[in-house]
Structure formats: C-alpha cells, structure tokens
Design a protein around this motif. Structure first.
Motif, PDB file in Angstrom:
ATOM      1  N   GLU A  51       0.805  -1.139   0.022  1.00  0.00           N
ATOM      2  CA  GLU A  51      -0.055  -0.012  -0.054  1.00  0.00           C
ATOM      3  C   GLU A  51       0.865   1.289  -0.073  1.00  0.00           C
ATOM      4  OE1 GLU A  51      -2.850   0.059   2.976  1.00  0.00           O
ATOM      5  OE2 GLU A  51      -3.944  -1.843   2.256  1.00  0.00           O
ATOM      6  N   ARG A  52       2.012   1.240   0.623  1.00  0.00           N
ATOM      7  CA  ARG A  52       2.829   2.397   0.599  1.00  0.00           C
ATOM      8  C   ARG A  52       3.321   2.678  -0.805  1.00  0.00           C
ATOM      9  NH1 ARG A  52       6.642   2.139   6.070  1.00  0.00           N
ATOM     10  NH2 ARG A  52       7.070   0.175   4.989  1.00  0.00           N
ATOM     11  N   LYS A  53       3.577   3.956  -1.106  1.00  0.00           N
ATOM     12  CA  LYS A  53       3.957   4.014  -2.578  1.00  0.00           C
ATOM     13  C   LYS A  53       5.027   5.024  -2.385  1.00  0.00           C
ATOM     14  CE  LYS A  53      -0.873   3.443  -4.130  1.00  0.00           C
ATOM     15  NZ  LYS A  53      -1.863   4.427  -5.097  1.00  0.00           N
ATOM     16  N   ALA A  54       6.106   4.831  -3.508  1.00  0.00           N
ATOM     17  CA  ALA A  54       7.068   5.918  -3.556  1.00  0.00           C
ATOM     18  C   ALA A  54       7.263   6.379  -4.958  1.00  0.00           C
ATOM     19  CB  ALA A  54       8.324   5.147  -2.983  1.00  0.00           C
ATOM     20  N   LEU A  55       7.763   7.575  -5.009  1.00  0.00           N
ATOM     21  CA  LEU A  55       7.902   8.120  -6.383  1.00  0.00           C
ATOM     22  C   LEU A  55       9.301   8.523  -6.348  1.00  0.00           C
ATOM     23  CD1 LEU A  55       6.839   9.562  -9.058  1.00  0.00           C
ATOM     24  CD2 LEU A  55       6.468  11.564  -7.863  1.00  0.00           C
ATOM     25  N   LEU A  56      10.055   8.115  -7.616  1.00  0.00           N
ATOM     26  CA  LEU A  56      11.625   8.388  -7.557  1.00  0.00           C
ATOM     27  C   LEU A  56      11.794   9.401  -8.843  1.00  0.00           C
ATOM     28  CD1 LEU A  56      12.854   4.852  -6.800  1.00  0.00           C
ATOM     29  CD2 LEU A  56      12.212   6.727  -5.380  1.00  0.00           C
ATOM     30  N   VAL A  57      12.541  10.409  -8.668  1.00  0.00           N
ATOM     31  CA  VAL A  57      12.493  11.363  -9.709  1.00  0.00           C
ATOM     32  C   VAL A  57      14.070  11.623  -9.988  1.00  0.00           C
ATOM     33  CG1 VAL A  57      12.199  13.738 -10.201  1.00  0.00           C
ATOM     34  CG2 VAL A  57      10.685  12.499  -8.875  1.00  0.00           C
ATOM     35  N   HIS A  58      14.491  11.457 -11.253  1.00  0.00           N
ATOM     36  CA  HIS A  58      15.949  11.463 -11.526  1.00  0.00           C
ATOM     37  C   HIS A  58      16.223  13.018 -11.911  1.00  0.00           C
ATOM     38  CE1 HIS A  58      14.914  12.447 -16.051  1.00  0.00           C
ATOM     39  NE2 HIS A  58      14.194  11.665 -15.719  1.00  0.00           N
ATOM     40  N   ASN A  63      17.544   9.751 -16.375  1.00  0.00           N
ATOM     41  CA  ASN A  63      16.529   8.776 -16.625  1.00  0.00           C
ATOM     42  C   ASN A  63      16.325   7.939 -15.707  1.00  0.00           C
ATOM     43  OD1 ASN A  63      18.441   6.225 -17.156  1.00  0.00           O
ATOM     44  ND2 ASN A  63      19.242   7.257 -18.862  1.00  0.00           N
ATOM     45  N   ALA A  64      15.109   7.221 -15.815  1.00  0.00           N
ATOM     46  CA  ALA A  64      14.529   6.369 -14.703  1.00  0.00           C
ATOM     47  C   ALA A  64      15.566   5.493 -14.273  1.00  0.00           C
ATOM     48  CB  ALA A  64      13.517   5.631 -15.004  1.00  0.00           C
ATOM     49  N   THR A  80       5.138  -0.063  -3.331  1.00  0.00           N
ATOM     50  CA  THR A  80       4.800   0.349  -4.867  1.00  0.00           C
ATOM     51  C   THR A  80       5.718   1.226  -5.233  1.00  0.00           C
ATOM     52  OG1 THR A  80       2.640  -1.010  -4.864  1.00  0.00           O
ATOM     53  CG2 THR A  80       2.919   1.044  -6.505  1.00  0.00           C
ATOM     54  N   VAL A  81       6.425   1.291  -6.364  1.00  0.00           N
ATOM     55  CA  VAL A  81       7.430   2.267  -6.658  1.00  0.00           C
ATOM     56  C   VAL A  81       7.063   2.575  -8.128  1.00  0.00           C
ATOM     57  CG1 VAL A  81       9.777   2.973  -7.039  1.00  0.00           C
ATOM     58  CG2 VAL A  81       9.023   1.343  -5.208  1.00  0.00           C
ATOM     59  N   VAL A  82       7.088   3.954  -8.182  1.00  0.00           N
ATOM     60  CA  VAL A  82       6.693   4.771  -9.596  1.00  0.00           C
ATOM     61  C   VAL A  82       7.967   5.605  -9.956  1.00  0.00           C
ATOM     62  CG1 VAL A  82       5.569   6.314 -10.935  1.00  0.00           C
ATOM     63  CG2 VAL A  82       4.551   4.793  -9.074  1.00  0.00           C
ATOM     64  N   ALA A  83       8.671   5.394 -11.136  1.00  0.00           N
ATOM     65  CA  ALA A  83       9.734   6.317 -11.544  1.00  0.00           C
ATOM     66  C   ALA A  83       9.477   6.705 -13.041  1.00  0.00           C
ATOM     67  CB  ALA A  83      11.185   5.248 -11.572  1.00  0.00           C
ATOM     68  N   LEU A  84       9.898   7.974 -13.134  1.00  0.00           N
ATOM     69  CA  LEU A  84       9.611   8.567 -14.186  1.00  0.00           C
ATOM     70  C   LEU A  84      10.800   8.655 -15.573  1.00  0.00           C
ATOM     71  CD1 LEU A  84       7.571  11.471 -12.788  1.00  0.00           C
ATOM     72  CD2 LEU A  84       6.752   9.332 -13.338  1.00  0.00           C
ATOM     73  N   ASP A  85      10.383   8.591 -16.555  1.00  0.00           N
ATOM     74  CA  ASP A  85      11.525   9.133 -17.670  1.00  0.00           C
ATOM     75  C   ASP A  85      10.723  10.720 -17.994  1.00  0.00           C
ATOM     76  OD1 ASP A  85      13.427   7.527 -18.142  1.00  0.00           O
ATOM     77  OD2 ASP A  85      12.380   6.611 -19.727  1.00  0.00           O
ATOM     78  N   LEU A  86      11.458  11.655 -17.148  1.00  0.00           N
ATOM     79  CA  LEU A  86      10.895  12.963 -17.386  1.00  0.00           C
ATOM     80  C   LEU A  86      10.884  13.566 -18.806  1.00  0.00           C
ATOM     81  CD1 LEU A  86      12.630  14.207 -13.729  1.00  0.00           C
ATOM     82  CD2 LEU A  86      10.094  13.974 -14.344  1.00  0.00           C
ATOM     83  N   PRO A  87       9.712  14.715 -18.717  1.00  0.00           N
ATOM     84  CA  PRO A  87       9.865  15.168 -20.135  1.00  0.00           C
ATOM     85  C   PRO A  87      11.438  15.471 -20.683  1.00  0.00           C
ATOM     86  CG  PRO A  87       8.254  16.204 -18.760  1.00  0.00           C
ATOM     87  CD  PRO A  87       9.115  15.365 -18.125  1.00  0.00           C
ATOM     88  N   GLY A  88      11.582  15.117 -22.092  1.00  0.00           N
ATOM     89  CA  GLY A  88      12.849  15.430 -22.688  1.00  0.00           C
ATOM     90  C   GLY A  88      13.793  14.478 -22.389  1.00  0.00           C
ATOM     91  N   HIS A  89      13.558  13.422 -21.447  1.00  0.00           N
ATOM     92  CA  HIS A  89      14.488  12.665 -20.992  1.00  0.00           C
ATOM     93  C   HIS A  89      14.254  11.094 -21.282  1.00  0.00           C
ATOM     94  CE1 HIS A  89      15.261  16.270 -18.836  1.00  0.00           C
ATOM     95  NE2 HIS A  89      16.506  15.680 -18.500  1.00  0.00           N
ATOM     96  N   ALA A 118       6.435   8.281   0.125  1.00  0.00           N
ATOM     97  CA  ALA A 118       7.923   8.917   0.316  1.00  0.00           C
ATOM     98  C   ALA A 118       8.032   9.200  -1.404  1.00  0.00           C
ATOM     99  CB  ALA A 118       8.725   7.755   0.550  1.00  0.00           C
ATOM    100  N   VAL A 119       9.018  10.422  -1.304  1.00  0.00           N
ATOM    101  CA  VAL A 119       9.414  10.884  -2.839  1.00  0.00           C
ATOM    102  C   VAL A 119      10.900  10.961  -2.598  1.00  0.00           C
ATOM    103  CG1 VAL A 119       9.449  12.610  -4.474  1.00  0.00           C
ATOM    104  CG2 VAL A 119       7.291  11.982  -3.289  1.00  0.00           C
ATOM    105  N   ALA A 120      11.844  10.431  -3.639  1.00  0.00           N
ATOM    106  CA  ALA A 120      13.004  10.710  -3.584  1.00  0.00           C
ATOM    107  C   ALA A 120      13.525  11.323  -5.057  1.00  0.00           C
ATOM    108  CB  ALA A 120      13.873   9.430  -3.691  1.00  0.00           C
ATOM    109  N   ALA A 121      14.454  12.211  -5.126  1.00  0.00           N
ATOM    110  CA  ALA A 121      14.687  13.004  -6.190  1.00  0.00           C
ATOM    111  C   ALA A 121      16.123  13.384  -6.124  1.00  0.00           C
ATOM    112  CB  ALA A 121      14.064  14.343  -6.196  1.00  0.00           C
ATOM    113  N   HIS A 122      16.676  13.241  -7.485  1.00  0.00           N
ATOM    114  CA  HIS A 122      18.380  13.712  -7.557  1.00  0.00           C
ATOM    115  C   HIS A 122      18.504  15.057  -8.342  1.00  0.00           C
ATOM    116  CE1 HIS A 122      21.867  12.806 -10.127  1.00  0.00           C
ATOM    117  NE2 HIS A 122      22.380  13.407  -8.888  1.00  0.00           N
ATOM    118  N   SER A 123      19.359  15.649  -7.771  1.00  0.00           N
ATOM    119  CA  SER A 123      19.583  17.117  -8.373  1.00  0.00           C
ATOM    120  C   SER A 123      18.583  17.812  -8.698  1.00  0.00           C
ATOM    121  CB  SER A 123      20.475  16.420  -9.737  1.00  0.00           C
ATOM    122  OG  SER A 123      21.238  17.566 -10.493  1.00  0.00           O
TER     123      SER A 123
END
Length: 262
Positions: A51-58, A63-64, A80-89, A118-123
């Motif tokens: 049930e706990r969800k995490a979003l990971l952002v490069h 990229n993811a 449950t984890v969601v990672a994105l390829d962000l716009p233009g990446h 939870a959310v984790a992000a780089h740079s």
C-alpha cells in the motif's frame, strides 16, 4: 533567432543519456505505462507492491535507470514504486524541458498513482519536487540526492557552462520566466521549505561539482524536520546506487511515524 533565445534553448535542451549499467534489467521488471503531460508522452515505470507508494525522480540529463537501484530496494521492502522518464529525457517525449516541465510530470504522476508516502529526487529533480509540494504534493518522507537547492547558484553555473556574461544570463532568465510563467525567486526551495511538514533526508557529496554543499546545508536549516548526510567520493550520480546510502534511504523511508504523524 537572437543570441539570448539561442542561449535559452541551449539551457533548456537536455542531453539524452544511456541507462546506467545493470539497470535495464530492473526497469524490465516494471510495468511501463504512459501519460500525456502538456501533449507529450511521459513514461512511468511501475513496480507493484504494498500500500505504501514511493515516487522516484531523476535529475537533468538523467533517466529512470538512475533511480532503479533504489526502486529495487524499496520494492523488496513492500513498496509500490513509480519512477519517471521526465519530459525530454529517457523514453519520454519532448525536446526542451525545465524544472516546471519536471514538476508538471510529477503532479500528473501523483494524480494517477498517489498519494505517495515517500518521494526521492536527484539533482534538478529536487526543486521540481519542492515546487510540486508547494502546489499540493504531500509526501511524509522526502529524500534528496545532491539537490539543486538554489536557482541563483544554478543560473550562475549555467552562465559558466554556456560561457555567457552575467548580463546575457539575466536576459535568458527573464525570457525563461516569461516562457514558463514563473518568477524563479518566488519558487526558490528555500522560500517554500519552512512550510513543509514531511521529514527530509539530504545526501550530498562534499565535492559534487554539480551542486554546492552549502546550498544543501541552507535547505536543511530552512526545512522544519531535516537531516543532512555528507558523503565523499560518491560524485554526482554514483551516490544513487551506493549500497550503504541505499540502505540508509530505505531505512528513513520505512521508519515508524512519530507522534506528530510524520
């Protein structure tokens, strides 16, 4: 096209980079899903878990795959984890991008998959997260790796990379603000940080050439509940897959809530 517009396009056109070694196999275990954001396809990688969800952002030019090792570790802990390829990446569409493009993709992911524990992000992903948090994103746990914490620093460094004068960069910044519909001073992470309720963990390499450590110290001082972990010899991206750091981040994201609900 005048020089200022050329500089603006250079500043906001990311370079697409290959997946880090060994991460394709991790991404292949996810479900690849797409979402239209501002008319362009954004790719989501989803690992189903608890049930706990995490979003990971490069970060910029990432990229993811850069956050795949952390994704795998969180899935092992029942997230449950969601990672994105962000716009233009990565595999997502778009030629130009920005922190605002990033934030819109993050907000769209939150609508589709959230709320995120939870959310984790780089740079560059970090200021996109703080912008999203100022607009309703409300994770209980936030982790930043070598974050960009100051637009003032970012624009100064952009001028150095583009070999442009301070006057030219000021014009590029003004044109970018018109294009994006924001004033960078108003959306500084340091301005927004005092209003955030979620706990923050910042991991920052002392010698990271992309993001100055003093900016992270200032961000931690401004955030109501925050901790800074200073590391060495892990560089700008290797910190994302260091075994010890990944364990520390997973422990922070899974630790029990305190009496205040965080």
């Amino acid at each position: 096209m005048d020089t200022t517009e050329k500089l603006r396009r250079m500043a906001f056109t990311p370079m697409r980079t290959p997946l880090p070694r060994g991460t394709k196999e991790i991404l292949d275990r996810a479900s690849a899903e797409t979402e239209a954001v501002d008319g362009d396809k954004v790719v989501h990688y989803v690992w189903s878990g608890g049930e706990r969800k995490a979003l990971l952002v490069h970060g910029w030019a990432g990229n993811a795959g850069h956050v795949a090792v952390l994704a795998e570790a969180l899935v092992a802990q029942g997230f449950t984890v969601v990672a994105l390829d962000l716009p233009g990446h990565g595999e997502s569409e778009g030629k130009e991008s920005s922190v605002i493009h990033f934030a819109r993709a993050i907000e769209a992911a939150n609508v589709r998959y959230g709320p995120f524990h939870a959310v984790a992000a780089h740079s560059m992903g970090a200021p996109a997260v703080t912008y999203g948090m100022s607009r309703g994103l409300a994770p209980q746990k936030v982790v930043f790796f070598n974050p960009i914490s100051s637009y003032t620093t970012l624009w100064r460094r952009s001028g150095e990379l583009l070999q442009a004068s301070p006057e030219a960069i000021a014009l590029v910044r003004a044109r970018a603000e018109d294009w994006l519909g924001v004033v960078f001073d108003d959306i500084e992470p340091l301005v927004a940080a005092p209003g955030f309720a979620g706990g923050l963990l910042v991991v920052h390499d002392a010698h990271d050439p992309e993001s100055p450590l003093p900016d992270s110290r200032a961000l931690v001082d401004a955030w109501p509940e925050a901790e800074l972990v200073e590391v060495e010899n892990l560089g700008h991206t290797r910190v994302l897959r260091d075994e010890g750091i990944v364990r520390r981040v997973v422990a922070f994201m899974t630790e029990a809530e305190d009496a205040s609900g965080r």
